[in-house]
Design a protein around this motif. Sequence first.
Motif, PDB file in Angstrom:
ATOM      1  N   CYS A 263      61.094  -3.931  42.238  1.00 22.44           N
ATOM      2  CA  CYS A 263      60.936  -5.331  42.678  1.00 22.44           C
ATOM      3  C   CYS A 263      61.037  -5.439  44.197  1.00 22.44           C
ATOM      4  O   CYS A 263      60.274  -6.179  44.836  1.00 22.44           O
ATOM      5  CB  CYS A 263      61.975  -6.218  42.011  1.00 22.44           C
ATOM      6  SG  CYS A 263      61.686  -6.469  40.242  1.00 22.44           S
ATOM      7  N   SER A 270      54.144  -7.347  49.295  1.00 18.82           N
ATOM      8  CA  SER A 270      53.648  -8.716  49.377  1.00 18.82           C
ATOM      9  C   SER A 270      53.712  -9.228  50.817  1.00 18.82           C
ATOM     10  O   SER A 270      52.780  -9.890  51.306  1.00 18.82           O
ATOM     11  CB  SER A 270      54.471  -9.617  48.450  1.00 18.82           C
ATOM     12  OG  SER A 270      53.959 -10.927  48.442  1.00 18.82           O
ATOM     13  N   SER A 301      52.973  -4.056  36.673  1.00 19.50           N
ATOM     14  CA  SER A 301      53.245  -5.396  36.156  1.00 19.50           C
ATOM     15  C   SER A 301      53.787  -6.306  37.255  1.00 19.50           C
ATOM     16  O   SER A 301      53.372  -7.475  37.384  1.00 19.50           O
ATOM     17  CB  SER A 301      54.239  -5.308  34.994  1.00 19.50           C
ATOM     18  OG  SER A 301      54.623  -6.590  34.551  1.00 19.50           O
ATOM     19  N   GLU A 302      54.717  -5.784  38.054  1.00 16.56           N
ATOM     20  CA  GLU A 302      55.293  -6.578  39.137  1.00 16.56           C
ATOM     21  C   GLU A 302      54.247  -6.870  40.215  1.00 16.56           C
ATOM     22  O   GLU A 302      54.285  -7.934  40.848  1.00 16.56           O
ATOM     23  CB  GLU A 302      56.500  -5.855  39.741  1.00 16.56           C
ATOM     24  CG  GLU A 302      57.706  -5.775  38.813  1.00 16.56           C
ATOM     25  CD  GLU A 302      58.244  -7.151  38.456  1.00 16.56           C
ATOM     26  OE1 GLU A 302      58.252  -8.045  39.339  1.00 16.56           O
ATOM     27  OE2 GLU A 302      58.662  -7.340  37.294  1.00 16.56           O
ATOM     28  N   SER A 304      51.096  -7.419  39.642  1.00 15.49           N
ATOM     29  CA  SER A 304      50.302  -8.516  39.081  1.00 15.49           C
ATOM     30  C   SER A 304      51.053  -9.840  39.194  1.00 15.49           C
ATOM     31  O   SER A 304      50.469 -10.880  39.536  1.00 15.49           O
ATOM     32  CB  SER A 304      49.944  -8.229  37.621  1.00 15.49           C
ATOM     33  OG  SER A 304      49.142  -7.064  37.519  1.00 15.49           O
ATOM     34  N   LYS A 305      52.355  -9.836  38.911  1.00 12.94           N
ATOM     35  CA  LYS A 305      53.159 -11.055  39.017  1.00 12.94           C
ATOM     36  C   LYS A 305      53.172 -11.588  40.449  1.00 12.94           C
ATOM     37  O   LYS A 305      53.244 -12.799  40.666  1.00 12.94           O
ATOM     38  CB  LYS A 305      54.592 -10.778  38.566  1.00 12.94           C
ATOM     39  CG  LYS A 305      54.761 -10.553  37.073  1.00 12.94           C
ATOM     40  CD  LYS A 305      56.225 -10.286  36.741  1.00 12.94           C
ATOM     41  CE  LYS A 305      56.410  -9.987  35.263  1.00 12.94           C
ATOM     42  NZ  LYS A 305      57.843  -9.673  34.951  1.00 12.94           N
ATOM     43  N   ALA A 306      53.102 -10.679  41.411  1.00 16.13           N
ATOM     44  CA  ALA A 306      53.117 -11.079  42.820  1.00 16.13           C
ATOM     45  C   ALA A 306      51.710 -11.390  43.338  1.00 16.13           C
ATOM     46  O   ALA A 306      51.520 -11.570  44.546  1.00 16.13           O
ATOM     47  CB  ALA A 306      53.752  -9.982  43.664  1.00 16.13           C
TER      48      ALA A 306
END
Length: 336
Positions: A263, A270, A301-302, A304-306
């Motif tokens: 994370c 990001s 997955s993280e 994509s979430k960001a």
Amino acid sequence: MNAPEQTEDKSDACAASRDGLSASFQASFFAMCRLGSFPWHDLERSLQDASSADVLSDILQKTVHHPLCKNNPPSVKYRRLFLSELIKRHEASAAEPLDDVYDALAAVLGAEEEPVCHKSYLLPSGDFVTVSESVAVISEGTTGLVTWEAALHLAEWALENLGAFSGRSVLELGSGAGLAGLVVCRACSPRRYTFSDCHPSVLQRLHGNVRLNGLAPRRDPCPGPAVSVEELDWEAVTSERLQEFEADTVIASDVVYDPDIVCCLVQLLSKILQCPPQGRCPDVYVASTVRNPETYGLFKSELSKAAIRHQAIPGPERQVFPYNRTTTIEILKLYS
């Protein structure tokens, strides 16, 4: 073709074969490859087909007697095991003994093992890139003091994709011992290169490896990239600080290995992909050895979430450096 010409051609072929064999031994020896990966069967055949003294002398000159081994040697234990195996194969061939190889082993038997060794990798230009690293995989509480396969994979990819680095400002995340960056600096003509990490021992080792390869940090207009080594705390670094690097290209290798930092890494990426005003987002490449599919899946997955898009890109086509290719290594290009 008359007999003298046939003899000359056969001699040339034997010399070429011997040169190729000794070059293969040299690349594997200085990279401290597993001894089982050496072309021992080719050596045994060569000992049967040619003068064993010539074959072994060539190998010794390109390994333990090479100036690089004197200045930046592989570990004592590794040299000892290498020479012992060389003697074993030589004796099995029933060839005449060669005092030089026994003398070389005697010299290393009395040497004291040190916690640091050197691994050297031959570039297509014929130059070596040398990395000083710890003998132990985990040392001083970090795994960043050794070179991992994804760094070699990314370095090979860089050699085939010069446009991603030539004339550009490059920021490397989690540089570790620095192999990928050293290759980029020596062979890909970046304008500026920033090595970064956060562990004090890793930063100290990075400084040493940069100097070892003639890339001492400088900001003057001398030929070659402007090089710096920076402490970069992924959790604390601000977007403003990241923009100060003015990175056109950002790379990282083997930074996806611990689910506890995924994370944090994604948050950092990001920030990097936030395009500066009136500027363009840097190109970002992350090379990973997929040891744990669950951890790697979490990373994707993280991303994509960001809202960070990612695409697996083709790896290097040509094998330049000797390393284990049985594991899956993937390079992702990231997009905002």
